[in-house]
Scaffold this active site. Structure first.
Site, PDB file in Angstrom:
ATOM      1  N   ARG A   1     110.085 -10.380  -8.250  1.00  0.00           N
ATOM      2  CA  ARG A   1     111.142 -11.038  -9.014  1.00  0.00           C
ATOM      3  C   ARG A   1     112.548 -10.558  -8.640  1.00  0.00           C
ATOM      4  NH1 ARG A   1     109.225 -15.713 -10.869  1.00  0.00           N
ATOM      5  NH2 ARG A   1     107.516 -15.499 -12.373  1.00  0.00           N
TER       6      ARG A   1
ATOM      7  N   HIS B   1      93.999 -15.125 -14.113  1.00  0.00           N
ATOM      8  CA  HIS B   1      94.254 -16.067 -15.209  1.00  0.00           C
ATOM      9  C   HIS B   1      92.904 -16.420 -15.806  1.00  0.00           C
ATOM     10  CE1 HIS B   1      97.428 -16.476 -12.153  1.00  0.00           C
ATOM     11  NE2 HIS B   1      98.251 -16.730 -13.164  1.00  0.00           N
TER      12      HIS B   1
ATOM     13  N   HIS C   1     101.170 -25.423 -13.009  1.00  0.00           N
ATOM     14  CA  HIS C   1     102.574 -25.636 -13.363  1.00  0.00           C
ATOM     15  C   HIS C   1     102.889 -27.128 -13.428  1.00  0.00           C
ATOM     16  CE1 HIS C   1     102.600 -21.515 -11.739  1.00  0.00           C
ATOM     17  NE2 HIS C   1     103.650 -21.317 -12.527  1.00  0.00           N
TER      18      HIS C   1
ATOM     19  N   ASP D   1      99.577 -17.918 -20.596  1.00  0.00           N
ATOM     20  CA  ASP D   1     100.468 -18.186 -19.471  1.00  0.00           C
ATOM     21  C   ASP D   1     101.683 -18.923 -20.028  1.00  0.00           C
ATOM     22  OD1 ASP D   1     101.431 -18.307 -16.883  1.00  0.00           O
ATOM     23  OD2 ASP D   1      99.592 -19.139 -16.035  1.00  0.00           O
TER      24      ASP D   1
END
Length: 987
Positions: free
Chosen positions: A120, A211, A223, A297
Site C-alpha cells: 500500500r 478469503h 470487486h 471483505d
C-alpha cells in the site's frame, strides 16, 4: 454431511507437516474478553456506540487527500477502526495519531499488507508475492518475514494486517487471487499461511486469513461481480476449506469472509459467503470452532453491493456472524439499519455485545488502553532496516526455480569458450539482469522493446548469429492474467527463432505466463523468478553463473511442460556472490560510513582524485563502490568499470599465477638456482641465487634500475639511437602514445640486470629485477607467449576480461584512469600505458608491473587465491602449492614475505594501526600486495576476507605520498575486521 467433512479433514491432515511452533487453539487476544478495561467500556457504551465499534472506515494517506470524512465518521459514529489504503508511511502515521486523538475510544488501525507495507505504501519494504513464497522450500524464512512485517506495521501504529491470502489457487485465469496465493497444494498453502500468520502475531500484529471459504477457483473478480464456486462438499473440504480449518485450529487471530457464492454450502444463490450464516456461523464458528475476529471483505465490492443496499448488507453481515464490517458504501445508512434491526429484534442485542466485546478485547491486547499515538521520529529508517532487505533477498533467492537445464547448461562453466549475448526483451535500456551478467564475464548487451515488429525481431536474431550463447531475460510482464500476463508476440518469436542456439531464459513474471510463451520449453535453460525487480534480476544472473544455488519448486500447474513441484536444483560453484553486508553479519550502515569517511578523506586531502573499493567476505561481495573522479578537474567520475594501472599488484596477478601453475606441473622448482631457468645468470654473481630467494625478495638484488635514465644524452634528451617518435621495423616497442623504443634495447635491459652488483648481505630487500625476467622464463617453460598463457589459463576462464596488459589496446581511453603527468621520460599524461618506466621499455608486458584492471575483475583471481586455487567450478592451482607460496619463507632474519606475496608485519598485532601492516587484525595466514600507483589487495583465509583498493595516487605526480601518510589503506582494511569481529557498537 458433517461427519463426511470431519473425515475428509482428518485424511488431509495426516499429510500436513507439523508446524514447529507452539499451537494456540484460540487467539491470544481472547484472554482479554473479561478484562476490567473491557468490562468498564462495555458497561458505559450505548447500543449505538457498540454498533459503531463494528465498522472499519477507509482512509488514504496520499498527499492531498483530506481526512475530514474519516473524522466525521469518528465523531458521528465512534467507529471501531480505520483501514488505510495507498499513501506514504509518514503521512499515514501522522493521520493515525490525528484519528486516535479525535476518537473517544481507541481505534484499531488496519491495512492490506499482503507482501508487506509496500503493498500500500511508497518507499517501504516489499517482500515477494505469495506465489514466489510458494516456491520456497525453507519455510522458516516465511515465519521470519511475518515477524518483520509485524514489526514494521506495529512501528507505524497498525494493529491488523489483512493477510495472509490463504486461498488455494488452481485456476490460472483467476483475476483476483492468482499470484497472491501460495499455490495449488492445500497442504503447502496451509503451512506457509500459518507460518506467515504466526510471525506477524508473535510481533503483536493480528493476522487475518482470507478469503474464507476459498476464492481460488474462479475467473470472476469479486470487486466487479459475484464469483460462484461450484464444487461439491468433498472437494471443498479437501481443497478450498482445508487451509482455513488448519489456521483456525492453530490459533490465527482473524478471518476475512469472501464475497463469493458457494451453492454446496449455501443454497441461497443470492447470498454471498460473507453474508451467509450457514458458512460463517455453522461452519467457521460452530464446526471449525473459530473464536477469533471475523471481518468482511470490503462491503463496497460489487460481489455484495450490487445485490443489497448498504443497510441491508450490513444487517445480513452481522447476522451471519461477522464481527467487523470493512468499508461499507454508506456508513450512515448501514449504522441506522443495524440500529433498527436491533430495535426490532432482527439482531439480538446480545450479538452486538458479543461482537463489540471481541473488538475491545483486541484493542486491549494491542495495548490501546495505555497508549494510542506513535512516535514519528526515524520512521523511514526503522521501516527500511538493512536486516529487512536481507530477508527479502533470501526469500527471492530461495524462490528462484530452474525448470529446464538441458545437458547441465547451468551454471555456466568454461567462460573462455563462450561468446555471450545478453538480451532483455521488454526493456529498452540496460537492465539489472544484464549489468549483473556483465560482472561475471565479457558480454554484449541487446534490448528489444515489448511490442517489437517481426522485422525488428529478425534483425535482432541476425545480430545474434555470431554468439554461441544467448542469455535472454523476459521483462515487463503482468502478474495478473490481463493480456495473457503481459506477454507479447515478440517475446514468443525471439524464443522460437533462437531455438537452434544455446539459449538460457529467465522469466521475470507470473508462473502462469509460461503457458503464453509458446516454444519456451525448447530452451536449454529456464529460470523462473515470479516477479520483476532489481533483486530478482540480479539473482537470476547470479544463479546462471553459479554464484548462488536454486532450490525453488513450482507451486502451481502451468501446462503439460511445467507441473507443480517441478524444480531442478542448480549448485553454486564458488563464484563471487553480490549481496549486502548483513548477509555476513556486518552492518551496512557502519561499513559504508567508515569506508566512505576514509575514501572522502583521501579525496579531500588530495591523496588521490578517486578510487574503487571492493570488499568480499566468505565469497560474497558486500561492497563494490567507486569514489571521486579520474582527475582533480572532476570531469569524469569513477565507476565500477573504470580501469586502473595496478602497478606492482601485477607481481601476484601476472607472473605469480603462472609460476605456481608451472610449479604444480613440476616444471619450475623453487630451490633450483634461477640460472637453470635463466642461462644469462650462469657464470655471474647471480649464478647460485634460487627462485625462492627471488620470489621472497631475499636474493640480494638491487631494488630497481632506472633504465630509461641510462639512455639520456648530456642535454637531458633521449638518445635517438634508442627512442623515436615514429615506429619502424626496429623501433616497434611502444612505450607511450608518441614514443617508440628499438626492440634491441630490451636485451640491454636484461644485460644491465645481469651485470648489476649484489647487495652486500642477505636480507629482505624488495626488488623488481627478478620479476622483470620471469615472463621470459614462463614463456620458455610453457612453450607459449607469456601474455597468452595468462589469458588462456587464468583471465579468460575466470571471466576477467578487464584484466590485461596495455589497456590502451583493448579499451577506450575514457574508461582508463590516468596515472602520472610524466615530464621527464615520456613527456605526457600516462593513460592506458603502464606507469612503471622499466615495464614500459619491455613493451608494457612485465612481471613487475603492467597489468590494468578494475576491482571487480581483479577480485576474481584474488578470490581464486583465497579459495586456494579453486573458483567457478574450476581448479586453477593446487591447494598445497598455494599453502607453500603464501607462507613466510625466511622468518629467521625478519623477512615477512611469502613467495611473491606480501605478508603482515611479523608480530603485527602488537603494533598500533599507524605502524601496522596491513590491518592490525589481519591474520598471520593472510597475504596480498601493494602497488606504487596507489593500489592494494589483501586476502585473509582465516576470516575469508578479500579487500581491494585501487587508486591513482600518483596523479599528477608520484611525489604525492599522502595516501601512505594518511594510512588510508590499512585503516580501511581494519574497518572490515572491526565490523566483522566487534561490530559497530564498539566504535
Amino acid at each position: 454431511m458433517k461427519h463426511l467433512r470431519h473425515a475428509l479433514f482428518w485424511i488431509v491432515a495426516l499429510s500436513f507437516s507439523y508446524i514447529p511452533l507452539s499451537a494456540q487453539r484460540q487467539p491470544a487476544f481472547l484472554q482479554h474478553l473479561h478484562d476490567s478495561w473491557v468490562d468498564s467500556l462495555m458497561n458505559s457504551l450505548t447500543i449505538e456506540q457498540k454498533i459503531g465499534q463494528l465498522f472499519i472506515v477507509q482512509a488514504y494517506s496520499t498527499d492531498g487527500k483530506t481526512p475530514d470524512g474519516v473524522l466525521r465518521d469518528i465523531h458521528r459514529h465512534e467507529v471501531g477502526g480505520v483501514i488505510f489504503m495507498q499513501g506514504t508511511a509518514p503521512r499515514q502515521l501522522e493521520m493515525t495519531n490525528k484519528f486516535q486523538e479525535a476518537s473517544p475510544i481507541p481505534l484499531l488501525i488496519a491495512i492490506d499488507g499482503e507482501w508487506g507495507p509496500a503493498f500500500r505504501l511508497k518507499n517501504t519494504p516489499r517482500y515477494p508475492v505469495q506465489m514466489a513464497l510458494g516456491a520456497i522450500q525453507d519455510d522458516s524464512l516465511i515465519y521470519q518475514m511475518g515477524q518483520e512485517i509485524g514489526q514494521q506495521f506495529r512501528r507505524m501504529g497498525v494493529h491488523i494486517n489483512f493477510a495472509p491470502v490463504s486461498d488455494v489457487n488452481n485456476n490460472p485465469n483467476n483475476p483476483v487471487i492468482n499470484y497472491r496465493s501460495f499455490g495449488e497444494n492445500p497442504d503447502k498453502v496451509a503451512r506457509k499461511a500459518l507460518l506467515y500468520a504466526r510471525g506477524m502475531q508473535d510481533a503483536g500484529l493480528l493476522a487475518v486469513a482470507k478469503h474464507f471459504p476459498g476464492h481460488g477457483d474462479t475467473n470472476v473478480d469479486s470487486h466487479l461481480g459475484l464469483p460462484v464456486i461450484k464444487h461439491d462438499t468433498a472437494r471443498l473440504n479437501a481443497i478450498e476449506l482445508y487451509p482455513f480449518k488448519k489456521l483456525s485450529d492453530q490459533g490465527i487471530g482473524g478471518m476475512m469472509t469472501a464475497h463469493i457464492q458457494v451453492p454446496a454450502l449455501e443454497p441461497n444463490t443470492k447470498l454471498p459467503a460473507s453474508l451467509s450464516p450457514n458458512i460463517i456461523q455453522n461452519i467457521l464458528i460452530n464446526e471449525f470452532g473459530f473464536g477469533g475476529m471475523i471481518f468482511t471483505d470490503a462491503m463496497n465490492m460489487h460481489g455484495v453491493s450490487q445485490l443489497y443496499s448498504p443497510g441491508e448488507a450490513a444487517v445480513l453481515a452481522i447476522k451471519a456472524g461477522n464481527d467487523m464490517l470493512e468499508i461499507v458504501p454508506d456508513l450512515d445508512q448501514a449504522v441506522a439499519a443495524v440500529s433498527e434491526a436491533v430495535r426490532t429484534n432482527r439482531i439480538r442485542p446480545e450479538a452486538i455485545d458479543q461482537h463489540c466485546r471481541k473488538v475491545l478485547a483486541l484493542k486491549k491486547w494491542m495495548g490501546l488502553d495505555a497508549r494510542r499515538t506513535v512516535e514519528p521520529e526515524n520512521l523511514q529508517e526503522d521501516l527500511n532496516q538493512p536486516g529487512y532487505e536481507l530477508t527479502r533477498r533470501r526469500l527471492h533467492e530461495q524462490s528462484l526455480t530452474c525448470l529446464i537445464n538441458r545437458e547441465h547448461s547451468m551454471p555456466l562453466m568454461r567462460l573462455d569458450t563462450l561468446n555471450v549475448a545478453v538480451v532483455s526483451i521488454g526493456r529498452t535500456s540496460e537492465t539489472a539482469f544484464q549489468k549483473m551478467a556483465a560482472r561475471y564475464t565479457k558480454v554484449d548487451i541487446f534490448n528489444l522493446k515489448k511490442e517489437a515488429t517481426t522485422a525488428e525481431v529478425d534483425q535482432l536474431v541476425k545480430q545474434l548469429r555470431s554468439y554461441n550463447l544467448v542469455i535472454c531475460g523476459i521483462h515487463n510482464l503482468n502478474l495478473s492474467p490481463a493480456k495473457n500476463y503481459g506477454t507479447s508476440s515478440a517475446m514468443k518469436e525471439v524464443v522460437q527463432k533462437l531455438k537452434h542456439k544455446k539459449l538460457l531464459v529467465s522469466v521475470f513474471g507470473n508462473a502462469y505466463a509460461l503457458d503464453k510463451l509458446s516454444g519456451i520449453e525448447t530452451a536449454d535453460g529456464l529460470v523462473l523468478c515470479y516477479q520483476e525487480n532489481q533483486i530478482t534480476e540480479e539473482l537470476a544472473a547470479q544463479a546462471i553463473f553459479g554464484a548462488i544455488p536454486t532450490s525453488g519448486k513450482l507451486p502451481v500447474n502451468v501446462n503439460a511442460y511445467f507441473r507443480m513441484n517441478d524444480g531442478i536444483s542448480l549448485p553454486k560453484i564458488d563464484r563471487l556472490k553480490y549481496t549486502i553486508p548483513e548477509e555476513v553479519k556486518i552492518s551496512s550502515a557502519y561499513l559504508e560510513r567508515r569506508i566512505d569517511s576514509l575514501a572522502n578523506l583521501g579525496i579531500t586531502q588530495q591523496a588521490f582524485p578517486g578510487c574503487q573499493v571492493l570488499i568480499a567476505v566468505d565469497g560474497k561481495v558486500i561492497l563494490n563502490k567507486s569514489y571521486g573522479y579520474y582527475t582533480y578537474n572532476k570531469r569524469r567520475e569513477v565507476d565500477e568499470n573504470s580501469i586502473y594501472d595496478i602497478a606492482s599488484v601485477t607481481k601476484i596477478t601476472g607472473a605469480l599465477p603462472a609460476l605456481i601453475k608451472l610449479y604444480d606441473e613440476k616444471k619450475f622448482k623453487l630451490d633450483m638456482p634461477f640460472s637453470f631457468y635463466w642461462p644469462p645468470f650462469r657464470g655471474t654473481n647471480k649464478e647460485k641465487i634460487t627462485s625462492r630467494q627471488i620470489l621472497a625478495h631475499q636474493a640480494r638484488l638491487k631494488p630497481w634500475i632506472p633504465f630509461w635514465q641510462n639512455e639520456l644524452k648530456n642535454n637531458g634528451n633521449l638518445r635517438t639511437a634508442v627512442f623515436r617518435e615514429q615506429p619502424d621495423n626496429n623501433f616497434n616497442v611502444r612505450v607511450s602514445s608518441h614514443l617508440y623504443m628499438d626492440h634491441r634495447n630490451i636485451q640491454r635491459i636484461y644485460n644491465e640486470i645481469k651485470e648489476s652488483p649484489l647487495l652486500p648481505r642477505i636480507k629482505y630487500t624488495y626488488s623488481d629485477l627478478g620479476f622483470m625476467i620471469f615472463p621470459k622464463v614462463i614463456s620458455e617453460l610453457s612453450h607459449s607467449d607469456y601474455e597468452q598463457f595468462l589469458k588462456k589459463n587464468f583471465y579468460q576462464p575466470l571471466g576477467a576480461y578487464k584484466l590485461t596488459y596495455n589497456a590502451y589496446q583493448h579499451f577506450p581511453l575514457d574508461e582508463i584512469v590516468p596515472t602520472e603527468q610524466d615530464d621527464n621520460f615520456r613527456h605526457e599524461l600516462i593513460r592506458g600505458f603502464v606507469h612503471d618506466e622499466g615495464a614500459s621499455m619491455l613493451g608494457g608486458v612485465s612481471g613487475n608491473a603492467g597489468l590494468f584492471s578494475n576491482a571487480n575483475d581483479l577480485a576474481k583471481i584474488m578470490q581464486m587465491y583465497l579459495q586456494f586455487g579453486h573458483y567457478g567450478g574450476g581448479s586453477y592451482l593446487d591447494s598445497t602449492s598455494m599453502a607453500e607460496f603464501t607462507r613466510i619463507q625466511y622468518p629467521q632474519n625478519e623477512n615477512r614475505r611469502g613467495l611473491g606475496f606480501d605478508k603482515p608485519f611479523i608480530d603485527n598485532d602488537k603494533n598500533t594501526l599507524e605502524h601496522a601492516f596491513p590491518a592490525i587484525d589481519a591474520s598471520p595466514e593472510s597475504f596480498g600486495h601493494t602497488g606504487f600507483t596507489g593500489t592494494f589487495v589483501w586476502m585473509d583465509p582465516e576470516y575469508k576476507i578479500l579487500f581491494i583498493f585501487l587508486s591513482n595516487r600518483v596523479y599528477p605526480t608520484r611525489n604525492n605520498n599522502k595516501l601512505s601518510r594518511l594510512n588510508i589503506r590499512p585503516a580501511m582494511h581494519q574497518v572490515i575486521y572491526d565490523a566483522l569481529l566487534r561490530g559497530p557498537q564498539e566504535h
